[in-house]
Design a protein around this motif. Sequence first.
Motif, PDB file in Angstrom:
ATOM      1  N   GLN A 178       4.520  -5.513   9.746  1.00 37.63           N
ATOM      2  CA  GLN A 178       4.121  -6.898   9.353  1.00 37.63           C
ATOM      3  C   GLN A 178       2.635  -6.900   9.205  1.00 37.63           C
ATOM      4  N   ALA A 179       1.905  -6.118   9.973  1.00 38.48           N
ATOM      5  CA  ALA A 179       0.308  -6.482   9.652  1.00 38.48           C
ATOM      6  C   ALA A 179       0.175  -5.589   8.288  1.00 38.48           C
ATOM      7  N   SER A 180       0.484  -4.536   8.233  1.00 42.60           N
ATOM      8  CA  SER A 180       0.412  -3.743   7.018  1.00 42.60           C
ATOM      9  C   SER A 180       0.810  -4.497   5.618  1.00 42.60           C
ATOM     10  N   ALA A 181       2.019  -5.154   5.804  1.00 41.14           N
ATOM     11  CA  ALA A 181       2.640  -5.981   4.670  1.00 41.14           C
ATOM     12  C   ALA A 181       1.778  -7.293   4.252  1.00 41.14           C
ATOM     13  N   VAL A 182       1.201  -7.887   5.460  1.00 43.70           N
ATOM     14  CA  VAL A 182       0.264  -9.047   5.353  1.00 43.70           C
ATOM     15  C   VAL A 182      -0.869  -8.414   4.560  1.00 43.70           C
ATOM     16  N   LEU A 183      -1.483  -7.436   4.810  1.00 45.00           N
ATOM     17  CA  LEU A 183      -2.760  -6.963   4.205  1.00 45.00           C
ATOM     18  C   LEU A 183      -2.436  -6.713   2.960  1.00 45.00           C
ATOM     19  N   THR A 184      -1.065  -5.912   2.740  1.00 51.84           N
ATOM     20  CA  THR A 184      -0.770  -5.362   1.079  1.00 51.84           C
ATOM     21  C   THR A 184      -0.715  -6.510   0.409  1.00 51.84           C
ATOM     22  N   SER A 185      -0.208  -7.799   0.918  1.00 53.26           N
ATOM     23  CA  SER A 185      -0.020  -8.827   0.014  1.00 53.26           C
ATOM     24  C   SER A 185      -0.973  -9.823  -0.131  1.00 53.26           C
ATOM     25  N   THR A 186      -2.178  -9.788   0.606  1.00 57.91           N
ATOM     26  CA  THR A 186      -3.115 -11.035   0.545  1.00 57.91           C
ATOM     27  C   THR A 186      -4.503 -10.298  -0.108  1.00 57.91           C
ATOM     28  N   GLU A 187      -4.574  -8.956   0.368  1.00 59.59           N
ATOM     29  CA  GLU A 187      -6.104  -8.417  -0.057  1.00 59.59           C
ATOM     30  C   GLU A 187      -6.093  -7.529  -1.415  1.00 59.59           C
ATOM     31  N   LEU A 188      -5.285  -7.800  -2.187  1.00 60.11           N
ATOM     32  CA  LEU A 188      -5.348  -7.129  -3.578  1.00 60.11           C
ATOM     33  C   LEU A 188      -6.524  -7.496  -4.189  1.00 60.11           C
ATOM     34  N   ARG A 189      -7.009  -8.776  -4.035  1.00 58.68           N
ATOM     35  CA  ARG A 189      -8.054  -9.207  -4.691  1.00 58.68           C
ATOM     36  C   ARG A 189      -9.530  -8.685  -4.194  1.00 58.68           C
ATOM     37  N   SER A 190      -9.505  -8.199  -3.247  1.00 56.53           N
ATOM     38  CA  SER A 190     -10.397  -7.472  -2.452  1.00 56.53           C
ATOM     39  C   SER A 190     -10.651  -5.921  -2.751  1.00 56.53           C
ATOM     40  N   LEU A 191      -9.601  -5.409  -3.338  1.00 54.18           N
ATOM     41  CA  LEU A 191      -9.863  -3.959  -3.691  1.00 54.18           C
ATOM     42  C   LEU A 191     -10.681  -3.764  -4.794  1.00 54.18           C
ATOM     43  N   SER A 192     -11.507  -2.561  -4.749  1.00 54.90           N
ATOM     44  CA  SER A 192     -12.146  -2.332  -6.096  1.00 54.90           C
ATOM     45  C   SER A 192     -11.547  -1.227  -6.859  1.00 54.90           C
ATOM     46  N   GLU A 193     -11.663  -1.124  -8.090  1.00 56.17           N
ATOM     47  CA  GLU A 193     -11.309  -0.145  -8.859  1.00 56.17           C
ATOM     48  C   GLU A 193     -11.757   1.522  -8.547  1.00 56.17           C
ATOM     49  N   PRO A 194     -10.783   2.405  -8.618  1.00 55.58           N
ATOM     50  CA  PRO A 194      -9.545   2.040  -9.264  1.00 55.58           C
ATOM     51  C   PRO A 194      -8.510   1.878  -8.211  1.00 55.58           C
ATOM     52  N   GLY A 195      -8.814   1.579  -6.950  1.00 52.52           N
ATOM     53  CA  GLY A 195      -7.826   1.383  -5.907  1.00 52.52           C
ATOM     54  C   GLY A 195      -6.914   0.142  -6.460  1.00 52.52           C
ATOM     55  N   ARG A 196      -7.493  -0.642  -7.194  1.00 51.88           N
ATOM     56  CA  ARG A 196      -6.677  -1.949  -7.336  1.00 51.88           C
ATOM     57  C   ARG A 196      -5.593  -1.537  -8.154  1.00 51.88           C
ATOM     58  N   MET A 197      -5.818  -0.890  -9.344  1.00 46.69           N
ATOM     59  CA  MET A 197      -5.043  -0.368 -10.311  1.00 46.69           C
ATOM     60  C   MET A 197      -3.804   0.442  -9.688  1.00 46.69           C
ATOM     61  N   ARG A 198      -4.279   1.110  -8.864  1.00 44.39           N
ATOM     62  CA  ARG A 198      -3.210   1.887  -8.084  1.00 44.39           C
ATOM     63  C   ARG A 198      -2.163   1.299  -7.291  1.00 44.39           C
ATOM     64  N   HIS A 199      -2.962   0.204  -6.683  1.00 46.82           N
ATOM     65  CA  HIS A 199      -2.293  -0.572  -5.886  1.00 46.82           C
ATOM     66  C   HIS A 199      -1.063  -1.430  -6.435  1.00 46.82           C
ATOM     67  N   LEU A 200      -1.423  -1.868  -7.848  1.00 44.33           N
ATOM     68  CA  LEU A 200      -0.627  -2.485  -8.607  1.00 44.33           C
ATOM     69  C   LEU A 200       0.474  -1.791  -9.269  1.00 44.33           C
ATOM     70  N   GLN A 201       0.283  -0.435  -9.362  1.00 44.56           N
ATOM     71  CA  GLN A 201       1.192   0.540  -9.864  1.00 44.56           C
ATOM     72  C   GLN A 201       2.272   0.588  -8.979  1.00 44.56           C
ATOM     73  N   ALA A 202       1.865   0.709  -7.591  1.00 44.92           N
ATOM     74  CA  ALA A 202       2.483   0.958  -6.524  1.00 44.92           C
ATOM     75  C   ALA A 202       3.791  -0.267  -6.434  1.00 44.92           C
TER      76      ALA A 202
END
Length: 281
Positions: A178-202
């Motif tokens: 649950q903790a990982s899932a909540v972080l994954t769904s709520t903190e996308l906006r906080s990721l810097s590139e290229p991490g954000r793009m990789r996360h969206l791809q995942a």
Amino acid sequence: MERAGRIGGKGLGARMRAARIERGVGLRQLAGQVGMSPSSLSEFENGKSLPGTERLQALATVLGVPLDLRPPDPARFDDWRDFERQELSPVFRTALDVFVEVGYHAATVRMIADRCGMSMAGVYYHVESKDALLTELLRSGMAELISRCQAADAEADSPEERLANLVECIILFHTYRQASAVLTSTELRSLSEPGRMRHLQARRQVRTIVQAAVEACRDAGQVGAVPASSTATAIVTMCVAVADWYNPGGSSSPHAIAREYTDLALAMVSAGSPDPSGSRS
């Protein structure tokens, strides 16, 4: 602005300085080889700063000193339904808890260090920045979810069972992790590139796996007025949302929730329930 402070004599900088001296390499010579200024390299060796990952990798290669940044290990499991305690180092475990509790932007490295019983320098010994902590936590979380979805998909013997397995898998992840899932769904906006793009791809990869199962159900003769892509998006969205309200001490177990959501998903593709003698019983 948070400062790394001084890393003790057994820190990474001190180890690299010892390796440099042992090899008879001068400070200026090494700095030129790895693209650093002599003053920056000196500060690192004396525990006053920490270079970025590329510079660390270059120093490690030149000097033959192994790095010890300890990102989360790739998920290991024998059965995609089994969830052991997540293996995270103390720094990453604490960062996960703090990020979920107060949010990424409100969290500080000092908070993480205090809860770990470490100095800030000790935290920076393991990871170069708060952003790197978030990036690795989200990367490892999505990597585990994708690996489990692939295993659940491969195990199925029919289109309906494929979809049932995938929904069960996503629900179990969003409850047991649950903790990982909540972080994954709520903190996308906080990721810097290229991490954000990789996360969206995942995230798109998870939806693609589910969409393939929906399309397989349709190809097998199931009737559905809504396009498979929209149906898959709706299924994934409702499963992901479970992490927001799931209560580990509540009356519904993860497996009970998974059964309910599997029935919902199968109804969305107008598919019958899989064989009751199968894995969902």
